[in-house]
Design an enzyme around this catalytic site. Structure first.
Site, PDB file in Angstrom:
ATOM      1  N   GLY A  45      -4.379  14.129  -2.764  1.00  0.00           N
ATOM      2  CA  GLY A  45      -4.299  12.730  -3.172  1.00  0.00           C
ATOM      3  C   GLY A  45      -4.540  11.825  -1.981  1.00  0.00           C
ATOM      4  N   GLN A  50      -4.732   4.326   3.081  1.00  0.00           N
ATOM      5  CA  GLN A  50      -4.766   5.383   4.104  1.00  0.00           C
ATOM      6  C   GLN A  50      -6.089   5.403   4.870  1.00  0.00           C
ATOM      7  OE1 GLN A  50      -3.150   8.471   1.144  1.00  0.00           O
ATOM      8  NE2 GLN A  50      -2.373   9.199   3.102  1.00  0.00           N
ATOM      9  N   CYS A  94       1.683  14.632   3.597  1.00  0.00           N
ATOM     10  CA  CYS A  94       0.885  13.411   3.462  1.00  0.00           C
ATOM     11  C   CYS A  94      -0.174  13.421   4.544  1.00  0.00           C
ATOM     12  CB  CYS A  94       1.790  12.192   3.623  1.00  0.00           C
ATOM     13  SG  CYS A  94       0.906  10.630   3.499  1.00  0.00           S
ATOM     14  N   LEU A  95      -1.404  13.060   4.180  1.00  0.00           N
ATOM     15  CA  LEU A  95      -2.500  13.074   5.159  1.00  0.00           C
ATOM     16  C   LEU A  95      -2.259  12.077   6.296  1.00  0.00           C
ATOM     17  CD1 LEU A  95      -5.556  13.379   2.736  1.00  0.00           C
ATOM     18  CD2 LEU A  95      -4.575  15.178   4.169  1.00  0.00           C
ATOM     19  N   HIS A 136       3.947   9.811  -5.464  1.00  0.00           N
ATOM     20  CA  HIS A 136       3.718   9.711  -4.011  1.00  0.00           C
ATOM     21  C   HIS A 136       2.599   8.697  -3.716  1.00  0.00           C
ATOM     22  CE1 HIS A 136       3.042  11.833   0.063  1.00  0.00           C
ATOM     23  NE2 HIS A 136       2.033  11.007  -0.050  1.00  0.00           N
ATOM     24  N   GLU A 137       1.497   8.787  -4.461  1.00  0.00           N
ATOM     25  CA  GLU A 137       0.353   7.899  -4.204  1.00  0.00           C
ATOM     26  C   GLU A 137       0.650   6.459  -4.593  1.00  0.00           C
ATOM     27  OE1 GLU A 137      -1.887   8.973  -2.309  1.00  0.00           O
ATOM     28  OE2 GLU A 137      -1.333  11.066  -2.524  1.00  0.00           O
ATOM     29  N   HIS A 140       2.404   4.670  -1.954  1.00  0.00           N
ATOM     30  CA  HIS A 140       1.535   4.172  -0.881  1.00  0.00           C
ATOM     31  C   HIS A 140       1.088   2.736  -1.159  1.00  0.00           C
ATOM     32  CE1 HIS A 140       0.783   7.380   1.992  1.00  0.00           C
ATOM     33  NE2 HIS A 140       0.543   8.260   1.040  1.00  0.00           N
TER      34      HIS A 140
HETATM   35 NI    NI Z   1       0.521  10.363   1.254  1.00  0.00          NI
END
Ligand code: NI
Length: 170
Positions: A45, A50, A94-95, A136-137, A140
Site C-alpha cells: 500500500g 509518501q 510502512c515504506l 493504515h493507508e 496516512h
Molecule cells: Ni504506511
C-alpha cells in the site's frame, strides 16, 4: 515513473491531505506512478503523501506478494464509513519507516467509500489484511502513522533512530 519515498522524520508525512475535486489526467498519472512506486519498493500500500503529494490518493494491492499478478486498487478520497468492534492484531510495516515491524490492533473488518478512477463512488467491505491495510493507508491521509499506536517509549526510540539516520544522510 518511480518516486523516492519519504521517510520519517519528514514533516510532510504529518500533513493532512486535500480531497480531490476533479479526477483528471494528472490525477490518473499520479495514481499510476504511485502503483509503480509501490510494486518497485515492494509494498502492499502507498499513500500519495509518501511521495510528497498532499492529496487523498491511495493505492493498495495486498495479494501481489502471493500471486505476482498486479491488481492495484485505487482509492480517491477514501473514508471509513463503518468499523467492526472485533479487533485483529497484525504486524505492520510502512515504506516510510523501513525495516520496522510492530504489532498494531485494528478493526477486523471495515467498510469504505471512495471514488474510483472513473469518478464513480464505490463502497467496499474489507476483511483481514485488506482491512488493516486500508485503515493504515487512510491514516496516512490524516498525517497518522502506525507507530502512533505503539507505546510512547517504543515510538520515541524508533523516531530517534530515524532522526539519527537522516542526520547521517544530510
Ligand atoms: Ni504506511
Amino acid at each position: 515513473m518511480i518516486y523516492p519515498i519519504l521517510k520519517i522524520p519528514n514533516k510532510k508525512l504529518r500533513e493532512k491531505c486535500e480531497p480531490i475535486e476533479k479526477i483528471d489526467k494528472n490525477i490518473k498519472t499520479i495514481l499510476d506512478n504511485m502503483a509503480e512506486t509501490m510494486y518497485d519498493a515492494p509494498g502492499i500500500g502507498l499513500a500519495a503523501i509518501q511521495i510528497g503529494i498532499n492529496m487523498q490518493l491511495v493505492v493498495i494491492d495486498c495479494e501481489y506478494g502471493e500471486n505476482k499478478k498486479k491488481n492495484p486498487l485505487f482509492l480517491i478520497n477514501p473514508e471509513i464509513i463503518w468499523k467492526s468492534e472485533e479487533m485483529t492484531i497484525f504486524k505492520e510495516g510502512c515504506l516510510s519507516i523501513p525495516e520496522i515491524y510492530e504489532e498494531v490492533e485494528r478493526s477486523t473488518k471495515c467498510r469504505i467509500r471512495y471514488k474510483d478512477k472513473k469518478d464513480t463512488i464505490q463502497e467496499l467491505e474489507c476483511d483481514g489484511l485488506l482491512s488493516t491495510c486500508v485503515q493504515h493507508e487512510i491514516d496516512h491521509l490524516n498525517g497518522k502513522l502506525f507507530i502512533d499506536y505503539l507505546s510512547r517509549l517504543k515510538r520515541t526510540s524508533i523516531e530517534k533512530k530515524f532522526i539519527k539516520m537522516s542526520k547521517r544522510r544530510s
